[in-house]
Design a protein around this motif. Structure first.
Motif, mmCIF file in Angstrom:
data_model
loop_
_atom_site.group_PDB
_atom_site.id
_atom_site.type_symbol
_atom_site.label_atom_id
_atom_site.label_comp_id
_atom_site.label_asym_id
_atom_site.label_seq_id
_atom_site.Cartn_x
_atom_site.Cartn_y
_atom_site.Cartn_z
ATOM 1 N N ALA A 1 0.824 -1.212 0.000
ATOM 2 C CA ALA A 1 0.000 0.000 0.000
ATOM 3 C C ALA A 1 0.855 1.256 0.000
ATOM 4 O O ALA A 1 0.369 2.336 -0.342
ATOM 5 C CB ALA A 1 -0.917 0.009 1.221
ATOM 6 N N ALA B 1 1.680 0.950 -4.427
ATOM 7 C CA ALA B 1 0.544 1.801 -4.778
ATOM 8 C C ALA B 1 1.001 3.189 -5.216
ATOM 9 O O ALA B 1 0.511 3.732 -6.220
ATOM 10 C CB ALA B 1 -0.417 1.911 -3.596
ATOM 11 N N MET C 1 2.522 3.027 -8.708
ATOM 12 C CA MET C 1 1.496 2.970 -9.747
ATOM 13 C C MET C 1 0.896 4.338 -9.997
ATOM 14 O O MET C 1 0.637 4.725 -11.139
ATOM 15 C CB MET C 1 0.409 1.963 -9.355
ATOM 16 N N ALA C 2 0.665 5.083 -8.902
ATOM 17 C CA ALA C 2 0.107 6.429 -9.053
ATOM 18 C C ALA C 2 1.061 7.331 -9.814
ATOM 19 O O ALA C 2 0.644 8.120 -10.663
ATOM 20 C CB ALA C 2 -0.205 7.017 -7.680
ATOM 21 N N VAL D 1 -3.265 8.790 -3.546
ATOM 22 C CA VAL D 1 -2.614 7.574 -3.044
ATOM 23 C C VAL D 1 -1.593 7.899 -1.960
ATOM 24 O O VAL D 1 -1.667 7.346 -0.851
ATOM 25 C CB VAL D 1 -1.984 6.767 -4.194
ATOM 26 N N THR E 1 -1.930 7.117 2.135
ATOM 27 C CA THR E 1 -0.884 6.395 2.857
ATOM 28 C C THR E 1 -0.443 7.172 4.096
ATOM 29 O O THR E 1 -0.265 6.592 5.182
ATOM 30 C CB THR E 1 0.328 6.158 1.936
ATOM 31 N N LEU F 1 -7.096 6.197 0.303
ATOM 32 C CA LEU F 1 -6.196 5.328 -0.461
ATOM 33 C C LEU F 1 -6.972 4.468 -1.441
ATOM 34 O O LEU F 1 -6.559 4.301 -2.607
ATOM 35 C CB LEU F 1 -5.392 4.449 0.498
ATOM 36 N N THR F 2 -8.108 3.935 -1.011
ATOM 37 C CA THR F 2 -8.930 3.102 -1.894
ATOM 38 C C THR F 2 -9.463 3.908 -3.070
ATOM 39 O O THR F 2 -9.433 3.454 -4.221
ATOM 40 C CB THR F 2 -10.101 2.482 -1.106
ATOM 41 N N MET G 1 -6.675 4.448 -5.550
ATOM 42 C CA MET G 1 -6.374 3.293 -6.377
ATOM 43 C C MET G 1 -7.459 3.052 -7.429
ATOM 44 O O MET G 1 -7.162 2.625 -8.549
ATOM 45 C CB MET G 1 -6.208 2.049 -5.497
#
Length: 211
Positions: free
Chosen positions: A121, A125, A128-129, A141, A145, A166-167, A170
């Motif tokens: 996370a 994550a 990816m962001a 993101v 975190t 955070l969800t 994503m």
């Protein structure tokens, strides 16, 4: 946790704009860290976890060098620096857990989960962001975190709020990736269509000349 150290982080490093063309150096730190997970708590596992902690500090140094080179702090850069910083939080939790020390009052189970959390996370994550998004998608993101991290100290409601942010982040990153793949599919379809039209036109011209 071993997967994060030995697979996720080194793969991620190959995608970062920090001139890290080789990840061989990372395994010199990650392998001892992974081994520490399988050994009983004690002096040996503490030493191995500490080696891993030093490796994560190298990632922070890479982030600092990147910032000094570019002197820019946009939302994508925030995601990049979050990705490079979060493994050090995981490593600190790992050293404490291997030492049987309840860091900041957290029990050993929470510390063990923290190691996994900040590899996936945190690092994965945020990476990816950085690679796939901008604007709200990129900043939500790392923001989520950080809020989750604050929630460890301020209580479950703050931690839950961080998990929600955070969800959402994503999901936004996933949406951007889906839109990008759709554009790529349309571009490929258009290219194939133009190619087929060209082939048919050439064949028709050939037939006309033969006639």
């Amino acid at each position: 946790m071993s997967l994060g150290m030995l697979v996720v982080v080194p793969l991620g490093l190959t995608l970062l704009p920090t001139r890290t063309t080789s990840t061989h150096w990372w395994f010199a730190f990650a392998v001892p860290g992974a081994l520490s997970l399988w050994l009983p708590r004690g002096a040996v596992s503490i030493a191995l976890a500490s080696i891993y902690c030093v490796g994560t500090l190298v990632l922070i140094a890479l982030a600092a060098r990147h910032f000094l080179q570019h002197k820019k702090l946009g939302v994508r850069q925030v995601a990049l620096y979050t990705a490079l910083a979060t493994p050090s939080i995981a490593a600190l939790a790992l050293v404490a857990e291997r030492s049987s020390y309840e860091l900041f009052g957290f029990n050993l189970t929470v510390l063990s989960l923290t190691v996994a959390h900040f590899h996936f996370a945190g690092f994965a994550a945020a990476l990816m962001a950085y690679l796939s998004a901008d604007g709200l998608a990129a900043v939500s993101v790392p923001l989520g975190t950080v809020i989750v991290l604050l929630g460890f100290f301020l209580g479950d409601p703050v931690e839950l709020a961080g998990a929600v942010v955070l969800t959402i982040g994503m999901w936004l990153v996933g949406w951007r990736l889906w839109k990008r793949s759709r554009r790529a599919e349309r571009s490929t379809a258009n290219a194939v269509g133009f190619g087929l039209c060209g082939v048919l036109a050439l064949r028709r011209e050939g037939f006309d000349e033969a006639g």
